[in-house]
Design an enzyme around this catalytic site. Structure first.
Site, short mmCIF file in Angstrom:
data_model
loop_
_atom_site.label_atom_id
_atom_site.label_comp_id
_atom_site.label_asym_id
_atom_site.label_seq_id
_atom_site.Cartn_x
_atom_site.Cartn_y
_atom_site.Cartn_z
N GLU A 104 14.65 3.97 -13.42
CA GLU A 104 13.51 4.75 -12.90
C GLU A 104 13.96 5.60 -11.72
O GLU A 104 14.74 5.15 -10.89
CB GLU A 104 12.40 3.77 -12.48
CG GLU A 104 11.16 4.42 -11.94
CD GLU A 104 10.02 3.41 -11.68
OE1 GLU A 104 9.94 2.38 -12.38
OE2 GLU A 104 9.24 3.67 -10.76
N ASP A 106 12.05 7.89 -8.80
CA ASP A 106 10.68 8.05 -8.29
C ASP A 106 10.48 9.03 -7.16
O ASP A 106 11.19 8.97 -6.17
CB ASP A 106 10.27 6.74 -7.58
CG ASP A 106 9.84 5.66 -8.51
OD1 ASP A 106 9.35 5.98 -9.57
OD2 ASP A 106 10.02 4.49 -8.13
N GLU A 108 7.01 9.44 -4.84
CA GLU A 108 5.64 9.00 -4.63
C GLU A 108 5.13 9.62 -3.34
O GLU A 108 5.83 9.58 -2.33
CB GLU A 108 5.55 7.47 -4.52
CG GLU A 108 5.69 6.78 -5.86
CD GLU A 108 5.35 5.28 -5.78
OE1 GLU A 108 4.75 4.80 -6.74
OE2 GLU A 108 5.69 4.64 -4.78
N HIS A 121 7.91 9.26 -0.61
CA HIS A 121 8.67 8.03 -0.83
C HIS A 121 9.55 8.24 -2.07
O HIS A 121 9.07 8.75 -3.08
CB HIS A 121 7.61 6.94 -1.06
CG HIS A 121 8.11 5.61 -1.45
ND1 HIS A 121 8.24 4.56 -0.56
CD2 HIS A 121 8.49 5.12 -2.66
CE1 HIS A 121 8.68 3.49 -1.20
NE2 HIS A 121 8.83 3.80 -2.47
N GLU A 133 14.74 2.45 -1.29
CA GLU A 133 13.76 3.39 -0.78
C GLU A 133 14.33 4.30 0.30
O GLU A 133 15.03 3.85 1.19
CB GLU A 133 12.56 2.64 -0.17
CG GLU A 133 11.80 1.75 -1.13
CD GLU A 133 12.38 0.36 -1.30
OE1 GLU A 133 13.43 0.08 -0.68
OE2 GLU A 133 11.80 -0.45 -2.04
N GLY A 202 0.83 1.00 6.03
CA GLY A 202 1.05 -0.33 5.51
C GLY A 202 -0.21 -1.04 5.02
O GLY A 202 -0.23 -2.26 4.92
N ARG A 278 17.15 -5.97 6.67
CA ARG A 278 16.68 -6.26 5.33
C ARG A 278 17.79 -6.83 4.44
O ARG A 278 17.53 -7.50 3.45
CB ARG A 278 16.16 -4.95 4.75
CG ARG A 278 15.57 -5.09 3.38
CD ARG A 278 15.03 -3.74 2.97
NE ARG A 278 14.63 -3.75 1.59
CZ ARG A 278 14.29 -2.66 0.92
NH1 ARG A 278 14.30 -1.48 1.52
NH2 ARG A 278 13.94 -2.75 -0.34
C1 LIG Z 1 0.22 8.55 8.37
O1 LIG Z 1 0.15 9.01 9.68
C2 LIG Z 1 0.62 8.10 10.66
C3 LIG Z 1 0.38 8.71 12.04
O2 LIG Z 1 1.07 9.93 12.16
C4 LIG Z 1 2.08 7.77 10.40
O3 LIG Z 1 2.51 6.76 11.30
C5 LIG Z 1 2.28 7.29 8.96
O4 LIG Z 1 3.65 7.12 8.67
C6 LIG Z 1 1.69 8.31 8.02
N1 LIG Z 1 1.90 8.03 6.60
C7 LIG Z 1 1.51 6.93 5.97
C8 LIG Z 1 1.73 6.91 4.51
O5 LIG Z 1 1.00 5.96 6.51
#
Ligand SMILES: *[C@@H]1O[C@H](CO)[C@@H](O)[C@H](O)[C@H]1NC(C)=O
Ligand SMILES: *[C@@H]1O[C@H](CO)[C@@H](O)[C@H](O)[C@H]1NC(C)=O
Length: 290
Positions: A104, A106, A108, A121, A133, A202, A278
Site C-alpha cells: 500500500e 498512502d 491521507e 499523512h 509514517e 490525536g 518508537r
Molecule cells: C491542526 O491544527 C493544530 C494547531 O495548529 C495542529 O497542532 C495539528 O497538527 C493540526 N492537524 C491535525 C490533523 O491535528
C-alpha cells in the site's frame, strides 16, 4: 475552429481537443476509469465525467476506486479538500493490493478546525506491514483550489509529489533486506470518512456534524501505468507513446532532490525515521542506510 458556432456538439468537442493537444497522456474520464463503490449516492460523477465529488455526513462517508489494477505506474489526481471546519474528517487517496500481506502507498489528508492547517499523512506498506509514517504541512491552502498529488511507483523507487514537487522517496533497498512492493498489483482507492477518534489533534477535536455534509472534489485523474490484466502487466510502449514510459525508470535529479530536502526541512512534522523512542531496538533499516 469556429468557437462561436452555435452547434453544441462543437462546443463540447473543443475542450476535449485542447486537452488532447496540451497533455502528454490522455486525462481520464471518471465514468470510464473509476467506479463509486460505497456511500449510497454520496459519491457523484459530474460535468460529463470531468469532476467527482465525495461527501460525508453522520450516517456515512463515500469512496471510489480505479477500474484498473497496476503493477507500477504514475498516478496523478487533483484534489480540493473539505473546506472550513474539516476536523475529524479524513480524505484518503492511495494504492493498495488485496489480501492479508498487501502492499500500500498512502496519502491521507487529516482535516482540522477552520484556519488550522491540514496534515498530509503518508505511509508505505510492504506485505501487510506499514509503520513508515511521514507527515507534512502544506505550503498552500488545500481547500481553496485543486492541487495535484502524485504517486510514482517504479521498480527502483516510490516518489510522492505535491504539485510536481517531490516530498518523499522510498527507495528499493531489497539488496539491504528491506521489502519493496514489486509483485502485487495495486488499485487506486479514495474515500472521505469520519475518523474523529484519532485524526485531529490525536482525536481531541471531534467532527462537528452541524457542518455536514463535508465535500471533497476530484479532477484530472491520470493513470500512466502498467495495467494488470489476466495475470499480466502491460506497460505503455515507449516507442509508440513518446516518452510516456519514462516514469518507469524515473529518478530524482539534483534539482528535485534539493526541492524535496527543502519541503522536508520546512514542512515535515513527523518522520518515523527519526523517532528513536518508537524503535528502541533500532531504526528501520531503510532509515539507517538512506
Ligand atoms: C491542526 O491544527 C493544530 C494547531 O495548529 C495542529 O497542532 C495539528 O497538527 C493540526 N492537524 C491535525 C490533523 O491535528
Ligand atoms: C510497441 O512498439 C513496437 C516497436 O515500435 C511495435 O512494433 C509494437 O506494435 C508496439 N506495441 C504496442 C502495443 O503499441
Amino acid at each position: 475552429m469556429a468557437i462561436s458556432s452555435s452547434s453544441s456538439s462543437s462546443m463540447l468537442l473543443f475542450p476535449l481537443l485542447l486537452a488532447g493537444v496540451l497533455l502528454p497522456s490522455v486525462v481520464a474520464n471518471f465514468y470510464q476509469n473509476v467506479e463509486i463503490t460505497w456511500g449510497d449516492g454520496r459519491g457523484q460523477i459530474k460535468n460529463n465525467g470531468d469532476l467527482l465529488t465525495l461527501s460525508l455526513d453522520k450516517p456515512s462517508g463515500s469512496g471510489f476506486q480505479s477500474k484498473n489494477e497496476y503493477l507500477y505506474g504514475k498516478i496523478d489526481m487533483q484534489l480540493k479538500l473539505v473546506a472550513g471546519n474539516s476536523a475529524g474528517t479524513v480524505t484518503a487517496y492511495y494504492l493498495k493490493s488485496p489480501g492479508t500481506t498487501w502492499d500500500e502507498i498512502d496519502f491521507e489528508f487529516l482535516g482540522n478546525l477552520s484556519g488550522d492547517p491540514y496534515t498530509l499523512h503518508t505511509n508505505v506498506f510492504t506485505q501487510g506491514k506499514g509503520n513508515r509514517e511521514q507527515q507534512f504541512k502544506l505550503w498552500f491552502d488545500p481547500t481553496a483550489d485543486f492541487h495535484s498529488y502524485s504517486i510514482l511507483w517504479n521498480p527502483q523507487r516510490i516518489i510522492f509529489s505535491v504539485d510536481g514537487t517531490p516530498i518523499r522517496e522510498f527507495k528499493n533497498m531489497e539488496s539491504q533486506g528491506v521489502l519493496f512492493p514489486k509483485n502485487q498489483p495495486m488499485r487506486m482507492y479514495s474515500s472521505l470518512w469520519n475518523a474523529d477518534d484519532w485524526a485531529t489533534r490525536g482525536g481531541l477535536v471531534k467532527t462537528d456534524w452541524s457542518q455536514a455534509p463535508f465535500t471533497a472534489s476530484y479532477r484530472n485523474f491520470k493513470e500512466d501505468a502498467c495495467v494488470w490484466s489476466n495475470g499480466k502487466s502491460s506497460c505503455p510502449n515507449g516507442s509508440s507513446q513518446g516518452t510516456s514510459g519514462s516514469w518507469l525508470s524515473q529518478e530524482l535529479d539534483t534539482t528535485s532532490q534539493e526541492r524535496m530536502r527543502w519541503v522536508q526541512k520546512s514542512y515535515m512534522i513527523y518522520n518515523y525515521c527519526t523517532d528513536t523512542n518508537r524503535f528502541p531496538q533500532g531504526l528501520p533499516k531503510e532509515c539507517i542506510a538512506a
